[in-house]
Design a protein around this motif. Structure first.
Motif, mmCIF file in Angstrom:
data_model
loop_
_atom_site.group_PDB
_atom_site.id
_atom_site.type_symbol
_atom_site.label_atom_id
_atom_site.label_comp_id
_atom_site.label_asym_id
_atom_site.label_seq_id
_atom_site.Cartn_x
_atom_site.Cartn_y
_atom_site.Cartn_z
ATOM 1 N N ARG A 123 0.827 -1.201 0.000
ATOM 2 C CA ARG A 123 0.000 0.000 0.000
ATOM 3 C C ARG A 123 0.866 1.258 0.000
ATOM 4 N NH1 ARG A 123 -4.390 0.505 4.658
ATOM 5 N NH2 ARG A 123 -2.467 0.570 5.887
ATOM 6 N N MET A 124 1.958 1.223 0.746
ATOM 7 C CA MET A 124 2.869 2.368 0.772
ATOM 8 C C MET A 124 3.524 2.568 -0.596
ATOM 9 S SD MET A 124 4.671 1.709 4.473
ATOM 10 C CE MET A 124 5.995 2.862 4.104
ATOM 11 N N ASP A 125 4.015 1.469 -1.177
ATOM 12 C CA ASP A 125 4.655 1.567 -2.490
ATOM 13 C C ASP A 125 3.666 2.045 -3.546
ATOM 14 O OD1 ASP A 125 6.977 0.680 -1.391
ATOM 15 O OD2 ASP A 125 6.708 -1.411 -2.000
ATOM 16 N N ARG A 126 2.441 1.525 -3.484
ATOM 17 C CA ARG A 126 1.441 1.903 -4.472
ATOM 18 C C ARG A 126 1.099 3.378 -4.366
ATOM 19 N NH1 ARG A 126 -4.490 -0.834 -4.510
ATOM 20 N NH2 ARG A 126 -4.434 -0.023 -2.411
ATOM 21 N N GLN A 127 0.925 3.884 -3.142
ATOM 22 C CA GLN A 127 0.582 5.289 -2.963
ATOM 23 C C GLN A 127 1.695 6.201 -3.463
ATOM 24 O OE1 GLN A 127 -2.513 6.363 -1.965
ATOM 25 N NE2 GLN A 127 -1.665 8.265 -2.798
ATOM 26 N N GLN A 128 2.949 5.802 -3.218
ATOM 27 C CA GLN A 128 4.074 6.599 -3.704
ATOM 28 C C GLN A 128 4.092 6.637 -5.223
ATOM 29 O OE1 GLN A 128 7.475 4.763 -1.874
ATOM 30 N NE2 GLN A 128 7.140 5.741 0.111
ATOM 31 N N GLU A 129 3.801 5.493 -5.841
ATOM 32 C CA GLU A 129 3.803 5.451 -7.305
ATOM 33 C C GLU A 129 2.655 6.270 -7.879
ATOM 34 O OE1 GLU A 129 4.716 2.194 -10.790
ATOM 35 O OE2 GLU A 129 4.035 1.515 -8.828
ATOM 36 N N ILE A 130 1.487 6.183 -7.246
ATOM 37 C CA ILE A 130 0.336 6.977 -7.709
ATOM 38 C C ILE A 130 0.635 8.470 -7.576
ATOM 39 C CG2 ILE A 130 -2.054 7.612 -7.158
ATOM 40 C CD1 ILE A 130 -2.535 4.695 -6.407
ATOM 41 N N ASP A 131 1.208 8.857 -6.455
ATOM 42 C CA ASP A 131 1.551 10.265 -6.247
ATOM 43 C C ASP A 131 2.521 10.754 -7.322
ATOM 44 O OD1 ASP A 131 -0.054 10.331 -4.033
ATOM 45 O OD2 ASP A 131 1.583 10.076 -2.577
ATOM 46 N N PHE A 132 3.502 9.926 -7.665
ATOM 47 C CA PHE A 132 4.471 10.302 -8.690
ATOM 48 C C PHE A 132 3.782 10.494 -10.042
ATOM 49 C CE2 PHE A 132 7.057 8.786 -12.248
ATOM 50 C CZ PHE A 132 8.092 9.720 -12.238
ATOM 51 N N LEU A 133 2.889 9.563 -10.408
ATOM 52 C CA LEU A 133 2.214 9.652 -11.699
ATOM 53 C C LEU A 133 1.274 10.860 -11.758
ATOM 54 C CD1 LEU A 133 1.384 5.860 -12.310
ATOM 55 C CD2 LEU A 133 3.193 7.218 -13.363
ATOM 56 N N LEU A 134 0.551 11.111 -10.667
ATOM 57 C CA LEU A 134 -0.351 12.268 -10.639
ATOM 58 C C LEU A 134 0.422 13.576 -10.717
ATOM 59 C CD1 LEU A 134 -2.976 11.132 -7.966
ATOM 60 C CD2 LEU A 134 -3.225 11.172 -10.456
ATOM 61 N N GLU A 135 1.567 13.624 -10.070
ATOM 62 C CA GLU A 135 2.405 14.824 -10.138
ATOM 63 C C GLU A 135 2.931 15.043 -11.554
ATOM 64 O OE1 GLU A 135 4.336 18.252 -8.783
ATOM 65 O OE2 GLU A 135 2.767 17.003 -7.874
ATOM 66 N N ILE A 187 1.436 14.066 -14.310
ATOM 67 C CA ILE A 187 0.301 14.531 -15.117
ATOM 68 C C ILE A 187 0.044 16.009 -14.863
ATOM 69 C CG2 ILE A 187 -2.193 14.305 -15.450
ATOM 70 C CD1 ILE A 187 -1.874 11.310 -14.828
ATOM 71 N N HIS A 188 0.127 16.397 -13.591
ATOM 72 C CA HIS A 188 -0.116 17.799 -13.223
ATOM 73 C C HIS A 188 0.885 18.732 -13.902
ATOM 74 C CE1 HIS A 188 -1.162 21.308 -10.835
ATOM 75 N NE2 HIS A 188 0.115 21.418 -10.462
ATOM 76 N N LYS A 189 2.142 18.305 -13.993
ATOM 77 C CA LYS A 189 3.180 19.175 -14.536
ATOM 78 C C LYS A 189 3.265 19.113 -16.059
ATOM 79 C CE LYS A 189 6.278 19.241 -10.535
ATOM 80 N NZ LYS A 189 7.643 18.878 -10.034
ATOM 81 N N LYS A 190 3.103 17.912 -16.636
ATOM 82 C CA LYS A 190 3.369 17.753 -18.068
ATOM 83 C C LYS A 190 2.176 17.271 -18.880
ATOM 84 C CE LYS A 190 8.224 16.582 -17.216
ATOM 85 N NZ LYS A 190 9.303 15.571 -17.439
ATOM 86 N N GLY A 191 1.077 16.957 -18.200
ATOM 87 C CA GLY A 191 -0.100 16.465 -18.917
ATOM 88 C C GLY A 191 -0.095 14.957 -19.034
ATOM 89 N N LYS A 195 3.482 4.154 -21.915
ATOM 90 C CA LYS A 195 2.450 3.123 -21.953
ATOM 91 C C LYS A 195 2.438 2.318 -20.655
ATOM 92 C CE LYS A 195 0.683 -0.703 -24.720
ATOM 93 N NZ LYS A 195 0.408 -1.557 -23.557
ATOM 94 N N LYS A 196 3.626 2.018 -20.143
ATOM 95 C CA LYS A 196 3.704 1.258 -18.908
ATOM 96 C C LYS A 196 3.107 2.048 -17.748
ATOM 97 C CE LYS A 196 6.927 -1.142 -15.854
ATOM 98 N NZ LYS A 196 8.334 -1.518 -15.601
ATOM 99 N N GLU A 197 3.369 3.367 -17.712
ATOM 100 C CA GLU A 197 2.824 4.193 -16.644
ATOM 101 C C GLU A 197 1.308 4.288 -16.747
ATOM 102 O OE1 GLU A 197 6.584 7.225 -15.803
ATOM 103 O OE2 GLU A 197 5.122 7.712 -17.368
ATOM 104 N N ARG A 198 0.784 4.371 -17.981
ATOM 105 C CA ARG A 198 -0.683 4.388 -18.149
ATOM 106 C C ARG A 198 -1.300 3.076 -17.676
ATOM 107 N NH1 ARG A 198 -0.055 6.721 -23.920
ATOM 108 N NH2 ARG A 198 -0.048 8.957 -23.568
ATOM 109 N N ASP A 199 -0.654 1.955 -18.051
ATOM 110 C CA ASP A 199 -1.158 0.648 -17.618
ATOM 111 C C ASP A 199 -1.150 0.536 -16.098
ATOM 112 O OD1 ASP A 199 -1.526 -0.120 -20.233
ATOM 113 O OD2 ASP A 199 0.387 -1.178 -20.383
ATOM 114 N N THR A 200 -0.088 1.049 -15.476
ATOM 115 C CA THR A 200 0.016 1.014 -14.009
ATOM 116 C C THR A 200 -1.092 1.832 -13.366
ATOM 117 O OG1 THR A 200 2.419 0.753 -14.119
ATOM 118 C CG2 THR A 200 1.510 1.550 -12.038
ATOM 119 N N LEU A 201 -1.322 3.025 -13.889
ATOM 120 C CA LEU A 201 -2.363 3.892 -13.341
ATOM 121 C C LEU A 201 -3.738 3.262 -13.510
ATOM 122 C CD1 LEU A 201 -2.576 6.663 -11.945
ATOM 123 C CD2 LEU A 201 -2.992 7.669 -14.202
ATOM 124 N N GLU A 202 -3.967 2.635 -14.664
ATOM 125 C CA GLU A 202 -5.240 1.973 -14.916
ATOM 126 C C GLU A 202 -5.431 0.799 -13.961
ATOM 127 O OE1 GLU A 202 -7.619 -0.362 -18.504
ATOM 128 O OE2 GLU A 202 -5.672 0.529 -18.885
#
Length: 280
Positions: free
Chosen positions: A243-255, A257-261, A267-274
């Motif tokens: 759960r800790m690792d997953r939250q850190q990864e989600i936070d990184f991906l959301l950040e 998206i916030h900065k660069k869209g 593709k791997k990051e999209r699959d992970t987020l999905e």
């Protein structure tokens, strides 16, 4: 009677299509393979079924499909299509459940293959056809099916305990035993016709499973597998760490998206987020 064999052929086609996709697309393979943490921690139970339609190589697929084809025609004719399909999936899931039981504290353990289901088909055939004999490639002789079945169970027990290879003996043993049990439940007259063979295989197999459940320490042998295997901690620990690792990864991906869209994600990051969004 023209439909006899269609279920068998359909299963072979699905195995080929899924395996082809998995061999070509690593993310697809990873999404549907048997992985202990994803099943126990993230409750991704579909993997108990989908992993049985993936294979690590074309040779792996070829051997399983040849065995499935060789043993299925007479069995489907004897049992009927719906019962045959029940047998196949019960063996597949039963084999994977035994693997899950044995490796429940090995968070990094993973496996694929139709071998558990195929073993169920083979051992159901042994139960339903008393005079059956089994031959081997290149050898000019065959042996009675009951001898093959007993030797295979003993070899699987040895393989589970020794872990000297990369074969999923747990799934093989679980699939074989469930396949034989389901077969005699669907065709109960087989017990009267072939009880010596059935008992000679089920008794040592059931005893092995009992010992696995009640005396798991018997599996702890001092070999290279257990010296190097990681992830030997309980499910609560793995859930909290995951759960800790997953939250850190989600936070990184959301950040990101916030900065660069969102188009900046690979593709791997999209699959992970999905994947994470589906598990919420």
């Amino acid at each position: 009677m023209a439909y006899i064999g269609l279920i068998n052929l359909a299963l072979i086609v699905v195995n080929i299509v899924m395996s082809y996709k998995g061999l070509k697309d690593h993310s697809f393979f990873d999404r549907y393979s048997f992985q202990v943490d994803n099943i126990l921690v993230y409750k991704d139970y579909k993997r108990l079924v989908t992993s049985g339609f993936l294979h690590v190589s074309w040779i792996h697929l070829l051997f399983n499909m040849f065995a499935l084809y060789a043993f299925s025609t007479s069995l489907e004719l004897r049992m009927g299509p719906s019962s045959f399909l029940t047998l196949y999936f019960a063996s597949l899931v039963g084999g994977n459940l035994l693997s899950l039981l044995i490796h429940r504290n090995h968070g990094d353990y993973s496996a694929v293959g139709a071998s558990g289901a195929v073993c169920g088909i083979i051992f159901a055939s042994i139960a339903l056809f008393p005079g059956m004999r089994i031959g081997f490639f290149g050898l000019p002789f065959s042996i009675p099916a009951w001898i093959y079945g007993l030797l295979y169970v003993l070899y699987s027990i040895y393989g589970i305990r020794s872990k000297k290879d990369n074969i999923g003996h747990e799934a093989h043993l679980g699939g074989a035993l469930i396949g034989m049990l389901v077969a005699v439940c669907i065709v109960p007259e087989a017990i009267r016709e072939n009880y010596p063979t059935i008992l000679s295989i089920l008794f040592p197999g059931a005893l092995a499973v009992y010992l696995i459940i009640t005396r798991p320490q018997l599996l702890l042998v001092d070999n290279q597998y257990f010296k190097t295997h990681i992830g030997d901690y309980d499910i609560d620990d793995r859930y909290n760490l995951g759960r800790m690792d997953r939250q850190q990864e989600i936070d990184f991906l959301l950040e990101k998206i916030h900065k660069k869209g969102i188009k900046s994600l690979t593709k791997k990051e999209r699959d992970t987020l999905e994947k994470y969004s589906q598990s919420v």
